[in-house]
Each structure stands twice: as C-alpha cells, then as structure tokens.
Design an enzyme around this catalytic site. Structure first.
Site, PDB file in Angstrom:
ATOM      1  N   ASP A  27       1.923  -4.577  -4.524  1.00 52.10           N
ATOM      2  CA  ASP A  27       1.099  -5.587  -3.545  1.00 52.10           C
ATOM      3  C   ASP A  27       0.661  -6.718  -4.460  1.00 52.10           C
ATOM      4  O   ASP A  27       0.365  -6.743  -5.551  1.00 52.10           O
ATOM      5  CB  ASP A  27      -0.081  -4.509  -2.934  1.00 52.10           C
ATOM      6  N   ASN A  75       6.505  -4.150   8.237  1.00 49.12           N
ATOM      7  CA  ASN A  75       6.504  -5.524   7.276  1.00 49.12           C
ATOM      8  C   ASN A  75       7.559  -6.490   8.320  1.00 49.12           C
ATOM      9  O   ASN A  75       7.831  -7.572   8.141  1.00 49.12           O
ATOM     10  CB  ASN A  75       7.267  -5.324   5.962  1.00 49.12           C
TER      11      ASN A  75
HETATM   12  C1  FPP Z   1       3.567  -6.781  -1.108  1.00 49.77           C
HETATM   13  O1  FPP Z   1       3.118  -7.936  -1.555  1.00 49.77           O
HETATM   14  C2  FPP Z   1       5.056  -6.627  -1.104  1.00 49.77           C
HETATM   15  C3  FPP Z   1       5.903  -6.538  -0.223  1.00 49.77           C
HETATM   16  C4  FPP Z   1       5.707  -6.431   1.045  1.00 49.77           C
HETATM   17  C5  FPP Z   1       7.456  -6.576  -0.486  1.00 49.77           C
HETATM   18  C6  FPP Z   1       7.826  -6.125  -1.795  1.00 49.77           C
HETATM   19  C7  FPP Z   1       9.074  -6.226  -2.181  1.00 49.77           C
HETATM   20  C8  FPP Z   1       9.720  -6.647  -3.393  1.00 49.77           C
HETATM   21  C9  FPP Z   1       8.878  -6.711  -4.606  1.00 49.77           C
HETATM   22  C10 FPP Z   1      11.252  -7.057  -3.231  1.00 49.77           C
HETATM   23  C11 FPP Z   1      12.068  -5.811  -3.053  1.00 49.77           C
HETATM   24  C12 FPP Z   1      13.202  -5.797  -4.036  1.00 49.77           C
HETATM   25  C13 FPP Z   1      13.579  -4.700  -5.029  1.00 49.77           C
HETATM   26  C14 FPP Z   1      14.646  -4.803  -5.707  1.00 49.77           C
HETATM   27  C15 FPP Z   1      12.857  -3.394  -5.043  1.00 49.77           C
HETATM   28  P1  FPP Z   1       2.523  -9.009  -0.582  1.00 49.77           P
HETATM   29  O2  FPP Z   1       3.559 -10.099  -0.063  1.00 49.77           O
HETATM   30  O3  FPP Z   1       1.831  -8.345   0.941  1.00 49.77           O
HETATM   31  O4  FPP Z   1       1.501  -9.686  -1.291  1.00 49.77           O
HETATM   32  P2  FPP Z   1       0.253 -10.371  -0.764  1.00 49.77           P
HETATM   33  O5  FPP Z   1      -0.749  -9.268  -0.286  1.00 49.77           O
HETATM   34  O6  FPP Z   1      -0.440 -11.053  -2.009  1.00 49.77           O
HETATM   35  O7  FPP Z   1       0.395 -11.300   0.491  1.00 49.77           O
END
Ligand code: FPP
Length: 250
Positions: A27, A75
């Site tokens: 996250d 998501n």
């Molecule tokens: C949460 O942070 C993250 C996600 C929903 C996506 C995670 C995906 C990746 C890191 C890429 C996947 C790729 C591989 C190779 C495993 P957020 O976007 O909710 O962050 P925020 O709370 O700061 O908005």
C-alpha cells in the site's frame, strides 16, 4: 550516537528464527507518486520494483514464500487507465519471469479468480505455472483479482459441488480438508503479515490464512519499504510471543 560514536543498535535479524512465509499488502504507491508530483502509475512502477527487490531479499534470507496483494476484486473500481497500467506492469513482469525464473530458480504462483483476465495474461501465467512446476526453491505468490471472502465462497462452492457429485459427505469436512479448496492450497500460512502505507486494516486479504499471523504495520509507503524496513518487520516479528491461543512457552 553512543558515547564512543557507535550507532545505537536497533537489534539484528535472527537468521535462525525467520518466518517461512511473509505476506505483504503493498500500500502507498499512489501517495508515494503524489508526493513527487508524479502520476499514480509511477508509484505502481516503483511498487513493482520494490516487490522485485524484496523478493530477492527474501530469497537471500532463505524465506520460502513471499505473497503480495497486487490487485483486489475491489480494485476494478479505480480509473480505467490506472487498472490498465497495473495490468501492463504485470504482463511486463510475467515476460521477465519467463526469461529468468528457471535460471534463477524462482517459482511464481497467482492466487485469485484469473478467469476474467485477458487471454494474453492468462497464457503468460500458464507458462510461468509450467516453469514453476519443474523447479523448486523460493516462491513468490501474487494475489490478483483476489478477495479473501470471495476465496472462501469459491472454496465452499467447490466442496459443495464435490458433495453433490457424491465424492464427500458434508460433515466429513475438516479445516485441513477445506484448505485444499482455497487458492492457496498447499501453501503454509504466513507467519508474518506486513502492511506499509499507514493503514491498520486487513482489507479482505488472506482472511483464512492470516488467522494467526503476526501483523506489522508502518507509515512507510511501499515503494520506500526497502531491505532495512523489511529487517525492522522481521525484528518486530521475532520479538513477539506467538501463543496460538495457548500459554507463553516460558
Ligand atoms: C495499493 O497502493 C497498490 C495497488 C492497488 C497496486 C499494487 C500493484 C503493484 C505494485 C504493481 C503490481 C506488479 C507486480 C509485478 C507485482 P495505492 O495505489 O492504494 O496507494 P495509495 O493508498 O497511496 O493511493
């Protein structure tokens, strides 16, 4: 600094008492990018890079499994270009894995409902599954289109179908038997669950598997959650008294 200029130690990772399986909720990618005036996609790219680094570090430490939450069933509600960006990163990662995993002896497994993914992604996952099946060693698990409640319902339906087909009687089901119907069948439960990014909730992640996991959270955003941060989580884990409902070992 101490009296003689030595740094105050924050403790050290005990290599003899490591978890076998670590789960992570990656996250904070969006906020990491926002802080730098970058698009959210840059945060996910940095997050994917940190996943590679932490996977390599787990392997070095001889941790057997690292499981990450890459994309939840919720998501899909995000803007289409963000969803597309995450799926592109995954495809890129799959191509890399196909080229390197056999040489590096890294296995890869996906947990979740993969039926809705596009054909190309599903074909790439089939290739990584085939390669994983003929090697052993460290395994990364990526939860994709995954939700903990959905996983339990999916398992319950599959067991019910087996009962309807006369394979099992409903009351023959045990906890171990039920686990065989989960996406995570065959994996040990994670001893440690890490959530960077400041939130302190489970967000529908590995609800069955984390029944007795130690929970570590930190305000550090996932793209900044490097090997030092991982060490801090391991040290915190090693200081816990895991009782599983019983009494302390001492
Ligand atoms: C949460 O942070 C993250 C996600 C929903 C996506 C995670 C995906 C990746 C890191 C890429 C996947 C790729 C591989 C190779 C495993 P957020 O976007 O909710 O962050 P925020 O709370 O700061 O908005």
């Amino acid at each position: 600094m101490g009296l003689f200029g030595t740094k105050k130690s924050m403790g050290q990772v005990d290599k003899a008492n490591l978890p076998s399986h670590v789960a992570v909720i990656m996250d904070g990618n969006g906020r990491w990018a926002q802080k730098r005036g970058l698009p959210r996609s840059a945060g996910h790219r940095a997050g994917a890079e940190m996943f590679r680094r932490i996977g390599t570090y787990c392997k070095e430490l001889r941790i057997d499994y690292l499981t990450v939450y890459a994309f939840s069933t919720e998501n899909w509600k995000r803007p289409q270009d963000e969803v597309d960006g995450i799926m592109r990163l995954l495809k890129q990662y799959l191509h890399e894995c196909i080229d390197t995993m056999e040489r590096d002896r890294n296995r890869l497994r996906f947990l979740g409902d993969l039926s809705v993914l596009d054909e190309e992604t599903r074909a790439l996952i089939c290739r990584t599954d085939e390669i994983s099946a003929r090697i052993d060693g460290f395994q990364a698990n990526i939860c994709l289109n995954y939700g903990g409640r959905g996983e339990i319902v999916h398992a319950a339906r599959a067991f019910a179908a087996d009962c309807a087909a006369g394979k099992y009687a409903p009351d023959s089901l045990s906890e171990e038997g039920f686990e065989r119907y989960l996406y995570s069948a065959g994996l040990p439960s994670p001893e440690l669950l890490i959530r960077p990014g400041g939130e302190k909730r489970i967000s529908n992640y590995l609800l069955w598997q984390c029944a007795y996991s130690e929970f570590y959270y930190t305000d550090t955003l996932w793209p900044d959650f490097d090997e030092r941060e991982f060490d801090k989580a391991l040290i915190a884990y090693q200081s816990r008294d895991r009782r599983f409902g019983g009494l302390s070992r001492q």
